[in-house]
Design an enzyme around this catalytic site. Structure first.
Site, PDB file in Angstrom:
ATOM      1  N   ASP A  36       0.850  -1.172   0.000  1.00 15.22           N
ATOM      2  CA  ASP A  36       0.000   0.000   0.000  1.00 15.22           C
ATOM      3  C   ASP A  36       0.898   1.237   0.000  1.00 15.22           C
ATOM      4  O   ASP A  36       2.086   1.156   0.333  1.00 15.22           O
ATOM      5  CB  ASP A  36      -0.894  -0.013   1.234  1.00 15.22           C
ATOM      6  N   ASP A  76      -8.476  -4.032   1.983  1.00 15.92           N
ATOM      7  CA  ASP A  76      -7.282  -4.847   1.746  1.00 15.92           C
ATOM      8  C   ASP A  76      -7.428  -6.278   2.268  1.00 15.92           C
ATOM      9  O   ASP A  76      -6.613  -7.139   1.928  1.00 15.92           O
ATOM     10  CB  ASP A  76      -6.063  -4.215   2.431  1.00 15.92           C
ATOM     11  N   ASP A 103      -3.901  -1.846   5.152  1.00 13.09           N
ATOM     12  CA  ASP A 103      -4.371  -1.403   6.462  1.00 13.09           C
ATOM     13  C   ASP A 103      -5.886  -1.282   6.547  1.00 13.09           C
ATOM     14  O   ASP A 103      -6.422  -1.141   7.637  1.00 13.09           O
ATOM     15  CB  ASP A 103      -3.737  -0.055   6.826  1.00 13.09           C
TER      16      ASP A 103
END
Length: 933
Positions: free
Chosen positions: A354, A678, A674
């Site tokens: 990410d 996801d 996070d």
């Protein structure tokens, strides 16, 4: 994305005849974001002013059920425990336990059974934790909601909401279901957990095209997101499993965590070993019977062969080595939740990370300020007050706002721009513990910090000039305005505006010079400055101000047009972490590909990627958006994903598909994240890595590893530790297998020759159990070898043992078999008893293992080049094993239990001599085949 939502939205559309006969009463694909509010009201048979009546609520609740995520059926504890036994390695262990029990060695049988139990419990805990990931999703929607029912405001549990309910929201509320907005005021929502958007999203009621992706649906609110500012009201269009959160729940439930490379390799290795052991035992039994031996005696001999060949210490070594790796990773701020993934990290070939909070600090920071008089650099990062504002290179020094002790003129436009950005602002920053905590929009917080760095006394100004009126930011208006005045009628007020550059320029007729005077605005110069800053990856907001005449207190957008004075541009970004670029470079040097997967805009993603050393060019095809991914044909998709570096504006389904595509190309994929969006990809990845500070509980429960500092550099450290774990496991296997093979072959040769056994089954168990604990397990503490992160990752398809290591194992096994037979026959021929000859054979096995242990500290480098005290645990283990062998040889109790006898010094010299010869042979093999990995 819109297409994937069609069937899930069908439950909450207008009541029409249902041709399917299912009884739901709803059919069709409304795409609520693409319909005007009045059509949504008609479709859902509700009232945008009064909401549903209570009788209708009760009927719909009975029809649609509770607003909660569905719970899939789960097996009981017995079934979960039973599934853990379905592993070839466990079969080998159970066979070993049965064999030792058959031989009457109940203590050894109990030890092996305990190993099976420990491994079973570990697998059971892993499965329970996977289910906890789904439970965490349930917790996201357990809240209360304010609704209008029959025109009366009520607070009800979110589980009681039904399609058509009218929900009221304000700052701080968690959105309880998927809603179509019907009215709002300055509403901004944090959707980062669902979409990956780095900042709060401004909402409005505009009708959108049906193909609009979820992240851009400004007229919708989604379950599990958080209202940061403003108020709003929306009609429930999806509940429970039909929401976007429910779709993620479905994806997570459908995903099964990928087996780790270590698990797969051990399974194949155990299966091969089992077949080989059974084949050798069968050959021994049939050969003995063919020689006229009694079948019962031959069965006992075959069992002894199996006991010798089974590496009883392997499961314990795997568990201990992984546990040590877990402890080392914890010291480096990576908390491991599943033991096998420690090694998997070492085999990782691609890391999908990410952007926000991993490559970046997740703290918006003003980096530059443009004014009509010049450009300024802003130092410092994050929300701390450290930093200064200085003229950019090439700017006239007199135009800059410098530190207070520098006697140079101030730029009035800079001061007014800083003041305007801080006064026209709803955020606040407070010091909490050792850090700074932001309450409100991160962008506004960055402007507050910039004002502090510029020496502007914002609190003093606001205390003397309170806010009298405001125009909140909306996606249609694209700016915010506030009116400040002292409260005295004779004093005029000041209007501050901040917002999108183009919209603020539309309000401005003037610009402020360095002395504070107004002049006609140069729109092209301002736009050129904004474009230059935006091209460097910065987010740009404009500031403007206007003085009002005495007594004026009204504020409207039409009154501002053509009367404002442009004061400057604030350019900000979420700065990359200091160590991110070095960590990316280290991963690439180690042969690990790094990719960025984010829900943010492609320009922002590309800029950050370039800053941390990732090649990212949308024109070259190395950066792809979610829309571009959907347009790629299925047969070309894996190759395109493998080639690209940055993926922006991607949905949860697309993240899941990306990971699957990489795995289909043979990659061992690690995924960081996070947010709730996801979670499915975290479970699909070979290694799921979540953020400990900023991550949601759903992401943490779905992951295998939690980073306590949210830093990409920690991932690189974890990869290094994972490689060391695999190295140490390989060293143990290379060390233990020659002994097991030699023990089995010694017995097989004795059976084939019809000779006396040189070593007894109980003595074999002594060798296997004591050396595995005192010697072999010490390899788990072996420190990392130089160059660990300079070699490429192990190919996923490579077997546990390379050809070079297999040859080495066969070499040591052959030397052990030959040496044991020669020593046994020599001792008997020299007048020693059979017990003494067997004792010499047992000690020879252990002596060779000790010398070979030092060689196995490195599979490629010679033992004499290693630091002698680099592994103090190994030295301690050798001393313990030596004491145990002396006790086995010379104490009467051990002589009686294991049928051993004392031996003389000459026998010890022969034992040590043979062990040294074996060690020299291994050294020669390393020289001839230096690449042991």
């Amino acid at each position: 994305m819109a297409k994937s939502r069609s069937t899930r939205n069908s439950r909450v559309t207008a009541r029409q005849p249902d041709p399917s006969g299912s009884g739901t009463g709803y059919a069709g694909d409304p795409a609520h974001h693409g319909l005007p509010v009045h059509e949504v009201v008609l479709l859902l048979e509700t009232d945008a002013a009064r909401g549903l009546e209570e009788p209708e609520v009760a009927r719909r609740r009975a029809q649609f059920g509770a607003n909660e995520l569905p719970r899939p059926p789960r097996g009981g504890i017995g079934r979960k425990l039973g599934r853990q036994f379905n592993n070839p390695l466990v079969y080998v262990l159970l066979a070993a336990a049965a064999v030792t029990a058959f031989l009457g060695e109940f203590l050894d049988s109990a030890v092996i059974a305990a190993v099976v139990l420990v491994n079973t419990l570990i697998g059971f805990i892993q499965e329970v934790r996977a289910e906890a990931a789904l439970d965490a999703l349930h917790a996201l929607v357990r809240t209360h909601a304010a609704v209008l029912r029959g025109g009366e405001r009520k607070h009800v549990p979110s589980e009681d909401l039904v399609p058509g309910d009218l929900v009221l929201l304000e700052a701080g509320d968690k959105v309880p279901a998927d809603l179509r907005l019907v009215r709002l005021s300055a509403l901004r929502v944090d959707e980062s957990a669902l979409t990956g958007e780095s900042g709060p999203v401004a909402k409005d009621e505009v009708v959108l095209p049906r193909v609009t992706p979820v992240a851009d649906r400004r007229n919708m609110l989604y379950s599990g997101t958080l209202v940061t500012t403003g108020t709003g009201a929306g009609i429930v269009v999806a509940t429970g499993g039909e929401t976007e959160l429910g779709e993620i729940h479905r994806l997570m439930g459908a995903v099964r965590p990928a087996a780790t490379p270590l698990t797969l390799k051990l399974a194949r290795f155990s299966t091969t070993l089992t077949v080989a052991i059974l084949a050798l035992a069968a050959v021994a039994f049939l050969a003995g019977v063919a020689h006229g031996e009694k079948p019962a005696q031959m069965f006992t001999a075959a069992v002894a062969l199996a006991v010798g060949a089974i590496p009883e210490g392997l499961p314990a070594a795997v568990t201990v080595t992984l546990a040590i790796g877990v402890r080392r990773m914890a010291r480096r701020r990576a908390v491991v939740r599943r033991l096998p993934v420690v090694e998997t990290l070492g085999s990782t070939t691609v890391i999908c990370s990410d952007k926000t909070g991993t490559f970046t600090q997740n703290q918006m920071t003003v980096r530059a300020i443009w004014t009509p008089s010049g450009l300024y650099d802003v130092s410092g990062t994050g929300y701390g007050p450290e930093g200064h504002i200085t003229p950019a290179a090439g700017q006239h020094p007199g135009a800059g706002h410098l530190p207070a002790d520098t006697p140079r003129p101030r730029d009035a436009a800079l001061d007014w721009s800083l003041l305007g950005g801080a006064a026209c602002n709803d955020a606040s920053i407070r010091r909490e513990g050792s850090g700074w905590q932001v309450h409100g929009d991160p962008t506004e917080a960055a402007m507050l910090v910039a004002a502090g760095k510029g020496g502007v006394k914002v609190q003093d100004y606001l205390a003397a000039n309170r806010r009298q009126a405001e125009l909140p930011f909306t996606s249609g208006r694209q700016f915010m305005a506030t009116l400040h005045a002292s409260g005295l009628p004779e004093n005029g007020g000041t209007v501050f505006v901040k917002g999108a550059v183009e919209r603020v320029l539309e309000l401005c007729a003037y610009e402020m010079d360095g002395a504070g005077a107004g002049r006609p605005v140069r729109r092209q110069a301002a736009l050129a400055g904004a474009h230059a800053l935006a091209d460097s990856g910065l987010r740009v907001l404009a500031t403007a101000m206007m003085k009002l005449p005495a007594g004026s207190r009204s504020l409207s957008a039409t009154e501002l047009r053509g009367r404002m004075t442009l004061t400057g541009l604030h350019a900000m970004h979420d700065p990359p972490r200091a160590a991110a670029a070095a960590s990316v470079k280290a991963c690439q040097r180690a042969g690990v590909d790094v990719k960025m997967i984010t829900g943010d805009h492609v320009r922002t993603a590309v800029t950050v990627a370039a800053a941390v050393g990732l090649a990212a060019d949308s024109a070259a095809g190395t950066a792809l958006t979610g829309a571009e991914l959907d347009a790629i044909p299925a047969e070309q998709f894996p190759e395109a994903v493998d080639r690209a570096t940055v993926f922006a504006r991607v949905s949860p389904e697309q993240k899941l598909r990306l990971i699957g595509a990489l795995q289909s190309r043979g990659h061992v994929a690690a995924m960081t994240g996070d947010g709730v969006n996801d979670a499915p990809a975290l479970r699909q990845a070979n290694v799921g890595i979540s953020m400990g500070r900023s991550g949601t509980e759903v992401a943490k429960e779905a992951s295998d590893i939690v980073l306590t500092d949210d830093d990409f550099a920690t991932i690189e450290a974890a990869v290094e530790e994972g490689r060391n774990v695999f190295d140490n496991l390989t060293k143990f296997i290379v060390w233990t297998l020659p002994t097991n093979m030699a023990e089995g072959l010694v017995i097989l040769v004795a059976v084939l020759l019809g000779a006396t056994l040189p070593i007894l089954p109980t003595q074999i168990l002594w060798i296997n159990m004591t050396t595995a604990v005192a010697l072999g397990l010490m390899l788990a503490f072996e420190p990392k070898e130089p160059g660990l992160m300079s070699r490429p990752p192990r190919p996923p398809g490579r077997p546990l043992l390379t050809w070079a290591l297999t040859v080495r194992i066969l070499l040591v096994s052959t030397l052990l078999v030959a040496g044991t037979w020669w020593l046994f026959e020599h001792e008997v021929a020299s007048g020693a008893s059979v017990a003494q000859a067997r004792t010499s054979a047992v000690n020879l096995f252990v002596a060779v293992e000790v010398f070979y242990l030092f060689s196995c500290r490195s599979l490629a480098r010679p033992a004499w080049r290693l630091r002698p005290f680099g592994n103090k645990w190994l030295l301690l283990g050798v001393l313990v094993q030596a004491a145990a062998q002396l006790a086995l040889t010379y104490t009467p109790l051990m002589n009686q239990l294991f049928r051993t006898a004392p031996i003389d010094g000459d026998a010890w010299l022969r034992i040590i001599g043979l062990a040294v010869l074996a060690s020299l042979a291994v050294a020669v093999d390393k020289r001839l085949r230096p690449r042991g990995f």
